[in-house]
Design an enzyme around this catalytic site. Structure first.
Site, short mmCIF file in Angstrom:
data_model
loop_
_atom_site.label_atom_id
_atom_site.label_comp_id
_atom_site.label_asym_id
_atom_site.label_seq_id
_atom_site.Cartn_x
_atom_site.Cartn_y
_atom_site.Cartn_z
N ASN A 128 -5.23 -4.93 14.46
CA ASN A 128 -6.00 -5.30 15.65
C ASN A 128 -5.75 -4.27 16.73
OD1 ASN A 128 -7.01 -8.23 15.11
ND2 ASN A 128 -4.92 -8.14 14.33
N ASN A 173 -2.55 -7.08 6.03
CA ASN A 173 -3.78 -7.86 6.19
C ASN A 173 -4.76 -7.08 7.04
OD1 ASN A 173 -5.77 -9.81 6.35
ND2 ASN A 173 -4.75 -10.94 7.98
N GLU A 174 -4.44 -6.86 8.32
CA GLU A 174 -5.39 -6.14 9.16
C GLU A 174 -4.69 -5.54 10.36
OE1 GLU A 174 -8.07 -8.27 11.57
OE2 GLU A 174 -6.68 -9.89 11.99
N ASP A 204 -0.88 -6.64 11.07
CA ASP A 204 -0.60 -7.97 10.49
C ASP A 204 -0.42 -7.91 8.97
OD1 ASP A 204 -1.15 -8.69 13.08
OD2 ASP A 204 -3.00 -9.76 12.64
N PHE A 215 -10.62 -16.11 -0.60
CA PHE A 215 -10.80 -16.06 0.86
C PHE A 215 -12.02 -15.21 1.16
CE2 PHE A 215 -8.81 -16.36 5.08
CZ PHE A 215 -8.34 -17.65 4.95
N VAL A 216 -12.91 -15.73 2.00
CA VAL A 216 -14.18 -15.05 2.28
C VAL A 216 -14.27 -14.72 3.77
CG1 VAL A 216 -16.70 -15.23 2.05
CG2 VAL A 216 -15.20 -16.43 0.43
N LYS A 217 -14.54 -13.45 4.10
CA LYS A 217 -14.56 -13.02 5.50
C LYS A 217 -15.76 -12.11 5.77
CE LYS A 217 -9.52 -12.27 5.23
NZ LYS A 217 -8.40 -11.38 5.59
N GLU A 250 -15.13 -13.57 20.82
CA GLU A 250 -13.82 -13.69 21.46
C GLU A 250 -13.90 -13.52 22.98
OE1 GLU A 250 -10.82 -11.65 18.50
OE2 GLU A 250 -12.86 -10.97 18.25
N SER A 260 -11.12 -12.94 14.93
CA SER A 260 -10.55 -14.23 15.29
C SER A 260 -10.99 -15.38 14.40
CB SER A 260 -10.86 -14.57 16.74
OG SER A 260 -9.82 -14.05 17.51
N SER A 261 -10.89 -15.17 13.13
CA SER A 261 -11.09 -16.22 12.12
C SER A 261 -12.51 -16.79 12.12
CB SER A 261 -10.08 -17.36 12.29
OG SER A 261 -8.77 -16.85 12.32
N GLY A 318 -4.60 -9.89 21.26
CA GLY A 318 -4.56 -10.84 22.38
C GLY A 318 -3.44 -10.48 23.35
N ARG A 376 -1.70 -4.14 16.92
CA ARG A 376 -0.85 -5.13 16.25
C ARG A 376 -1.20 -5.09 14.78
NH1 ARG A 376 -2.68 -10.44 17.45
NH2 ARG A 376 -3.33 -10.46 15.29
N GLY A 403 2.34 -17.24 1.36
CA GLY A 403 3.57 -16.60 1.84
C GLY A 403 3.68 -16.68 3.35
N TYR A 415 -5.86 -19.81 20.03
CA TYR A 415 -6.12 -19.74 21.46
C TYR A 415 -6.28 -21.08 22.17
CZ TYR A 415 -7.21 -15.17 19.74
OH TYR A 415 -7.14 -13.98 19.11
N1 LIG Z 1 -6.03 -13.12 1.68
C1 LIG Z 1 -5.57 -14.13 2.42
N2 LIG Z 1 -4.78 -15.09 1.89
C2 LIG Z 1 -4.33 -16.12 2.63
N3 LIG Z 1 -4.62 -16.32 3.93
C3 LIG Z 1 -5.40 -15.41 4.53
C4 LIG Z 1 -5.91 -14.26 3.82
N4 LIG Z 1 -6.63 -13.53 4.68
C5 LIG Z 1 -6.59 -14.17 5.85
N5 LIG Z 1 -5.85 -15.30 5.80
C6 LIG Z 1 -5.63 -16.27 6.90
O1 LIG Z 1 -6.79 -16.28 7.74
C7 LIG Z 1 -6.48 -15.82 9.06
C8 LIG Z 1 -7.61 -14.97 9.60
O2 LIG Z 1 -7.86 -13.86 8.75
P1 LIG Z 1 -7.90 -12.35 9.28
O3 LIG Z 1 -8.19 -11.48 8.12
O4 LIG Z 1 -6.64 -12.06 10.02
O5 LIG Z 1 -9.15 -12.34 10.24
P2 LIG Z 1 -9.35 -12.16 11.82
O6 LIG Z 1 -9.85 -10.76 12.00
O7 LIG Z 1 -10.39 -13.15 12.15
O8 LIG Z 1 -8.03 -12.40 12.49
C9 LIG Z 1 -5.16 -15.07 8.90
O9 LIG Z 1 -4.45 -15.07 10.11
C10 LIG Z 1 -4.49 -15.87 7.79
O10 LIG Z 1 -3.93 -17.08 8.29
MG LIG Z 2 -6.17 -11.70 12.00
#
Ligand SMILES: Nc1ncnc2c1ncn2[C@@H]1O[C@H](COP(=O)(O)OP(=O)(O)O)[C@@H](O)[C@H]1O
Ligand SMILES: [Mg+2]
Length: 359
Positions: free
Chosen positions: A317, A314-315, A301, A183-185, A16, A191-192, A321, A299, A226, A260
């Site tokens: 930050n 979700n997470e 989320d 969803f795999v992270k 980033e 930042s995706s 930004g 922030r 959603g 971005y």
């Molecule tokens: N479990 C999930 N179901 C649906 N969409 C998801 C999910 N997790 C993440 N996303 C989508 O992927 C994007 C990036 O995931 P996120 O966990 O926020 O990672 P980052 O830390 O890269 O921002 C989110 O903003 C959302 O749009």
């Molecule tokens: Mg995010």
């Protein structure tokens, strides 16, 4: 009264880097000039630290690195220095600073590493401390803590690189617990980057390899359909959350380009939710902020799931930004705070936190 010297750190080694340049340019332009003097220090992608005395306009395109008056500089970990050390013509000079604003996103900036250096240096800094920065950066650790605190999120699981040889067993477990799509992270990326959506086993294995290019640990989540809503929280002991805003993504999910580069996402404030849902998101955001020991700002989320109406975290930050299209300043503006006023308050919170820590 003499102006307080604020060292603004920007750039950094993370994926980033460019976002940080844009965030920092906005921060430097908007810091109240009557009260603060900015001392800009940039970190190149390779991790070289440079004091940069040139125009703000050179930040966004990266040309600041070539500016002739850049000199090597670093924050001294020596708590009696309380400042940055510049190296000019082979000689070291110390420049005292009153506080540091690490406008750094992702690894090596938002993950507790720079915060650890600043703790050693004894210099007040904007934002979250070592523990909360590190926890919020690591999606697996953050999810485990959220689960323990009973903060609702979607079903999830994780694996490490060491489990790759037994991947079939992992895939069986994921299929059973999460269903498709998955969803795999990477646990740590930001930042995706390295994130993807897998619809079947073949895609899952590809997604795992992609994520493993960024980290040795991976988080899997059930795909949530959603609304994507975000809440800005600020404060130390008595944090306050704003009305949440909503992201209307142009792609299947909110990608790095969306956030971005393309400027294709739209933001709606407040989020299109019933008043009691908005309140549930706000209250949960503050609870999550406290649970992960955040200070200064963050922030938070969420997803609000279609059909069930469940508010799923979700997470968090810890250095969101800060560009002019960023959600955090927009939410604060909606709550009645100007960008300059917001920066002023964040710097004051850094001083207040340091006083409490010493007391
Ligand atoms: N479990 C999930 N179901 C649906 N969409 C998801 C999910 N997790 C993440 N996303 C989508 O992927 C994007 C990036 O995931 P996120 O966990 O926020 O990672 P980052 O830390 O890269 O921002 C989110 O903003 C959302 O749009
Ligand atoms: Mg995010």
């Amino acid at each position: 009264m003499a102006k307080q010297k604020i060292c603004v750190l920007f750039g950094g080694v993370s994926s980033e880097h460019e976002v940080s340049l844009m965030s920092a340019a906005s921060v430097i332009r908007n810091i109240p000039a009557d009260r603060y003097e900015v001392i800009p220090v940039g970190i190149t992608k390779k991790g070289r630290w440079l004091y940069y005395p040139g125009p703000v306009a050179n930040l966004a395109d990266g040309s600041w690195e070539q500016y002739p008056d850049c000199v090597p500089a670093f924050i001294s970990p020596d708590a009696t220095d309380r400042g940055i050390v510049k190296c000019v013509d082979g000689a070291f000079t110390l420049q005292k600073v009153d506080a540091v604003f690490p406008v750094l996103h992702g690894k090596g900036g938002e993950d507790g590493t720079v915060q650890g250096l600043l703790e050693l240096a004894g210099i007040p800094y904007v934002g979250c401390g070592v523990l909360s920065s590190a926890l919020c950066m690591d999606k697996a650790a953050a999810n485990l803590v959220m689960d323990a605190a009973g903060i609702d999120r979607c079903e999830w699981d994780y694996m490490t690189r060491a489990e790759l040889p037994g991947f079939d067993a992992v895939a069986d477990r994921l299929e059973r617990r999460l269903g498709w799509p998955i969803f795999v992270k990477p646990a740590n990326a930001g930042s995706s980057v390295g994130i993807s959506k897998a619809h079947d086993r073949r895609e899952l294995l590809d997604a795992v390899h992609l994520a493993l290019a960024h980290d040795t640990r991976i988080v899997f989540e059930r795909f949530v359909t959603g609304q994507e809503v975000e809440c800005a929280v600020m404060g130390n002991d008595g944090p306050q959350g704003t009305l949440p805003g909503e992201i209307l993504a142009s792609q299947e999910f909110y990608t790095y380009d969306d956030k971005y580069l393309a400027g294709t996402s739209r933001v709606v404030i407040p989020a299109q939710l019933a008043p009691e849902k908005l309140e549930e998101v706000r209250v949960t955001a503050v609870r999550a902020y406290r649970t992960l020991c955040c200070t200064g700002l963050a922030r938070v989320d969420f997803f609000v799931e279609a059909g069930t109406g469940r508010v799923l975290l979700n997470e968090i930050n810890t250095m969101p930004g800060f560009t002019d299209i960023s959600m955090y300043p927009k939410l604060m503006l909606h709550a009645g705070m100007t960008y300059g006023g917001l920066l002023d308050r964040l710097i004051q919170l850094a001083f207040e936190r340091k006083e409490t820590a010493n007391g």
